[in-house]
Scaffold this motif. Structure first.
Motif, PDB file in Angstrom:
ATOM      1  N   TYR A  61       0.853  -1.179   0.000  1.00  0.00           N
ATOM      2  CA  TYR A  61       0.000   0.000   0.000  1.00  0.00           C
ATOM      3  C   TYR A  61       0.892   1.232   0.000  1.00  0.00           C
ATOM      4  CZ  TYR A  61      -4.590  -2.054   0.439  1.00  0.00           C
ATOM      5  OH  TYR A  61      -5.771  -2.709   0.185  1.00  0.00           O
ATOM      6  N   PHE A  62       0.805   2.015  -1.084  1.00  0.00           N
ATOM      7  CA  PHE A  62       1.614   3.225  -1.215  1.00  0.00           C
ATOM      8  C   PHE A  62       1.057   4.350  -0.341  1.00  0.00           C
ATOM      9  CE2 PHE A  62       3.826   1.178  -4.546  1.00  0.00           C
ATOM     10  CZ  PHE A  62       2.871   0.463  -5.279  1.00  0.00           C
ATOM     11  N   THR A  63      -0.262   4.325  -0.139  1.00  0.00           N
ATOM     12  CA  THR A  63      -0.943   5.237   0.777  1.00  0.00           C
ATOM     13  C   THR A  63      -1.994   4.406   1.502  1.00  0.00           C
ATOM     14  OG1 THR A  63      -2.798   5.884  -0.655  1.00  0.00           O
ATOM     15  CG2 THR A  63      -0.700   7.048  -0.980  1.00  0.00           C
ATOM     16  N   PRO A  64      -2.645   4.932   2.539  1.00  0.00           N
ATOM     17  CA  PRO A  64      -3.710   4.160   3.184  1.00  0.00           C
ATOM     18  C   PRO A  64      -4.888   3.862   2.266  1.00  0.00           C
ATOM     19  CG  PRO A  64      -2.948   5.903   4.646  1.00  0.00           C
ATOM     20  CD  PRO A  64      -2.307   6.154   3.316  1.00  0.00           C
ATOM     21  N   VAL A  65      -4.948   4.470   1.081  1.00  0.00           N
ATOM     22  CA  VAL A  65      -6.060   4.266   0.164  1.00  0.00           C
ATOM     23  C   VAL A  65      -5.675   3.405  -1.034  1.00  0.00           C
ATOM     24  CG1 VAL A  65      -7.678   5.439  -1.395  1.00  0.00           C
ATOM     25  CG2 VAL A  65      -7.159   6.429   0.842  1.00  0.00           C
ATOM     26  N   VAL A  66      -4.487   3.628  -1.637  1.00  0.00           N
ATOM     27  CA  VAL A  66      -4.108   2.996  -2.903  1.00  0.00           C
ATOM     28  C   VAL A  66      -2.994   1.985  -2.669  1.00  0.00           C
ATOM     29  CG1 VAL A  66      -3.261   3.377  -5.241  1.00  0.00           C
ATOM     30  CG2 VAL A  66      -4.770   5.064  -4.166  1.00  0.00           C
ATOM     31  N   GLY A  67      -3.206   0.777  -3.216  1.00  0.00           N
ATOM     32  CA  GLY A  67      -2.198  -0.267  -3.143  1.00  0.00           C
ATOM     33  C   GLY A  67      -2.202  -1.109  -4.396  1.00  0.00           C
ATOM     34  N   ALA A  68      -1.251  -2.057  -4.473  1.00  0.00           N
ATOM     35  CA  ALA A  68      -1.164  -2.974  -5.606  1.00  0.00           C
ATOM     36  C   ALA A  68      -0.630  -4.300  -5.092  1.00  0.00           C
ATOM     37  CB  ALA A  68      -0.253  -2.414  -6.697  1.00  0.00           C
ATOM     38  N   ALA A  97      -1.924  -8.703 -11.925  1.00  0.00           N
ATOM     39  CA  ALA A  97      -1.469  -7.491 -11.251  1.00  0.00           C
ATOM     40  C   ALA A  97      -2.725  -6.705 -10.892  1.00  0.00           C
ATOM     41  CB  ALA A  97      -0.559  -6.673 -12.146  1.00  0.00           C
ATOM     42  N   ASP A  98      -2.989  -6.569  -9.595  1.00  0.00           N
ATOM     43  CA  ASP A  98      -4.247  -5.981  -9.129  1.00  0.00           C
ATOM     44  C   ASP A  98      -4.034  -4.607  -8.505  1.00  0.00           C
ATOM     45  OD1 ASP A  98      -5.405  -9.178  -7.910  1.00  0.00           O
ATOM     46  OD2 ASP A  98      -5.680  -8.234  -9.863  1.00  0.00           O
ATOM     47  N   VAL A 120     -11.120  -4.394  -5.702  1.00  0.00           N
ATOM     48  CA  VAL A 120     -10.032  -5.083  -6.382  1.00  0.00           C
ATOM     49  C   VAL A 120     -10.296  -5.037  -7.886  1.00  0.00           C
ATOM     50  CG1 VAL A 120      -8.772  -7.247  -6.655  1.00  0.00           C
ATOM     51  CG2 VAL A 120      -9.717  -6.630  -4.424  1.00  0.00           C
ATOM     52  N   GLY A 121      -9.317  -4.592  -8.654  1.00  0.00           N
ATOM     53  CA  GLY A 121      -9.420  -4.606 -10.109  1.00  0.00           C
ATOM     54  C   GLY A 121      -8.071  -4.936 -10.701  1.00  0.00           C
ATOM     55  N   ARG A 160     -10.132  -8.981 -13.970  1.00  0.00           N
ATOM     56  CA  ARG A 160     -10.693  -9.261 -12.648  1.00  0.00           C
ATOM     57  C   ARG A 160     -11.311  -8.006 -12.037  1.00  0.00           C
ATOM     58  NH1 ARG A 160      -6.423 -11.583  -8.920  1.00  0.00           N
ATOM     59  NH2 ARG A 160      -7.114 -13.536  -9.872  1.00  0.00           N
ATOM     60  N   ALA A 161     -12.427  -8.215 -11.330  1.00  0.00           N
ATOM     61  CA  ALA A 161     -13.027  -7.174 -10.497  1.00  0.00           C
ATOM     62  C   ALA A 161     -13.636  -7.856  -9.284  1.00  0.00           C
ATOM     63  CB  ALA A 161     -14.096  -6.394 -11.257  1.00  0.00           C
ATOM     64  N   GLY A 162     -13.500  -7.232  -8.108  1.00  0.00           N
ATOM     65  CA  GLY A 162     -14.041  -7.854  -6.904  1.00  0.00           C
ATOM     66  C   GLY A 162     -14.035  -6.918  -5.722  1.00  0.00           C
ATOM     67  N   LEU A 163     -14.514  -7.437  -4.601  1.00  0.00           N
ATOM     68  CA  LEU A 163     -14.550  -6.704  -3.340  1.00  0.00           C
ATOM     69  C   LEU A 163     -13.986  -7.593  -2.241  1.00  0.00           C
ATOM     70  CD1 LEU A 163     -18.084  -5.034  -3.436  1.00  0.00           C
ATOM     71  CD2 LEU A 163     -15.894  -3.856  -3.617  1.00  0.00           C
ATOM     72  N   ARG A 164     -13.331  -6.987  -1.252  1.00  0.00           N
ATOM     73  CA  ARG A 164     -12.824  -7.738  -0.114  1.00  0.00           C
ATOM     74  C   ARG A 164     -13.063  -6.975   1.178  1.00  0.00           C
ATOM     75  NH1 ARG A 164      -7.676  -9.821  -0.177  1.00  0.00           N
ATOM     76  NH2 ARG A 164      -6.960  -9.019   1.827  1.00  0.00           N
ATOM     77  N   LEU A 165     -13.333  -7.719   2.224  1.00  0.00           N
ATOM     78  CA  LEU A 165     -13.419  -7.184   3.579  1.00  0.00           C
ATOM     79  C   LEU A 165     -12.212  -7.686   4.345  1.00  0.00           C
ATOM     80  CD1 LEU A 165     -17.133  -7.597   4.707  1.00  0.00           C
ATOM     81  CD2 LEU A 165     -15.881  -5.462   4.536  1.00  0.00           C
TER      82      LEU A 165
END
Length: 373
Positions: A61-68, A97-98, A120-121, A160-165
């Motif tokens: 996570y590069f910031t608390p919002v965006v990661g890969a 690569a997400d 997740v995309g 791919r597209a998805g959601l995670r908790l």
């Protein structure tokens, strides 16, 4: 379990220390293992195609919002020829690569919440092999050959597209639930149907977060306040009592109406406006945002279902028409229904030759209160 509990407890203390030291989370890395089930869509029922799936990923996570992350998943998938009542399996692997977008942190900087919702995309490649089951089915049923993918190349794209908790990202260990939809080339499941194949997966994961970086708050030096000499004593002005006056305000309250009209056998019309109809009309005119439902009924002891349905509908519609014509009621606020003799609202048979009216609206009234000038 005791070790995991100790680690989580210590991480909570560390997070509390960070708050006391005025630190703010900037970035971190993680590794994760996942396991669950997947379903490759086809014309067969879902319960016949569910198979296990495993995955491992490395991310940051590069910031608390965006990661890969780099995500690798696979195991075995299953297809089916419904008309032959036969299943076939094959091996597969996907590498993606997400992009990870923490939706919770996007709208709030309260990083101490227990759960985070993450989008997740991604894009990558999928490969399938060892489809011997399909080849055996084709050999035994040559007429199915047009459905088989003959080429050995079953490498395809994977979108791919998805959601995670997942649990609090400030802790070193985390648990997640992820649901993904993967779109792959037509060749993936060895059948040709001129459309992409889809795989839906649901997985539970265990992650280890490390390399947390925090930004320190700047503590500004505050100069001591200058000594101020006491102000001269000022005699307060005399208190003037405020005058109270009465004021009329407008208030609203929800009101309801329930009325019942009974009929003789095979009668569906009122010769003259009844007192009940006048009460309904008065309710509509004296309140606002009124909605009225009129439902007709017939008794089971007389006639048959077809005739009773007709008489019940006629009674309800006639009551509505009388309201509109005699009292100028707006027909758009009235709904009409007929239950015939399928519903008997009363235990006494003859009472079920009736129309039941229910209404709701808002009554506006005035109230006097005292206010200060």
């Amino acid at each position: 379990m005791l070790a995991a509990f100790s680690l989580l407890t210590s991480s909570a203390v560390m997070a509390q220390d960070c708050k006391q030291n005025c630190s703010k989370l900037k970035s971190y890395s993680f590794v994760e293992v996942q396991g669950g089930v997947e379903w490759t869509t086809t014309d067969a029922k879902i319960d016949k195609l569910i198979m296990p799936i495993g995955a491992v990923s490395l991310g940051h996570y590069f910031t608390p919002v965006v990661g890969a992350r780099l995500h690798v998943s696979g195991l075995q998938a299953k297809g089916r020829f419904e008309n032959l009542d036969k299943n076939y399996k094959w091996n597969f692997i996907t590498t993606d690569a997400d992009l990870l977008l923490n939706i919770s942190n996007l709208f709030s900087q309260n990083y101490s919440r227990p759960l985070n919702l993450i989008f997740v995309g991604g894009i990558g490649l999928a490969n399938a092999w060892k489809n011997d089951d399909m080849k055996d089915i084709i050999q035994a049923n040559p007429n199915m050959a047009p459905l088989a993918w003959d080429s050995k190349n079953r490498l395809s794209h994977n979108l791919r597209a998805g959601l995670r908790l997942e649990t609090n990202v400030t802790k070193p260990f985390g648990v997640s639930l992820e649901v993904d939809a993967n779109s792959m080339d037509d060749r993936f499941n060895s059948k040709t149907n001129d459309a992409d194949d889809w795989m839906i997966s649901g997985m539970l994961g265990l992650s280890w977060r490390f390399g947390h970086r925090y930004s320190k708050c700047e503590h500004k030096h505050v100069e001591p306040a200058p000594v101020v000499e006491p102000a001269p004593v000022v005699v307060p002005a005399p208190v003037v009592e405020k005058k109270k006056v009465k004021k009329e305000i407008e208030k609203e309250e929800a009101v309801k109406l329930h009325k019942e009209v009974f009929y003789a056998i095979r009668v569906s019309a009122n010769e003259t406006p009844s007192a009940i109809m006048e009460q309904v009309a008065k309710f509509i005119k004296e309140n606002k945002n009124v909605k009225v439902s009129i439902v007709g009924y017939a008794d089971k002891g007389t006639g048959n279902p077809t005739i009773n349905k007709k008489y019940a509908a006629s009674r309800a519609n006639q009551f509505k028409d009388d309201l509109v014509k005699r009292y100028g009621v707006d027909p758009s606020i009235i709904t009409v229904d007929s239950k015939g003799d399928t519903v008997q609202p009363f235990a006494e048979n003859d009472k079920n030759r009736c129309v039941i009216i229910d209404g709701e609206g808002i009554r506006v009234y005035k109230e006097t209160i005292e206010v200060e000038e």
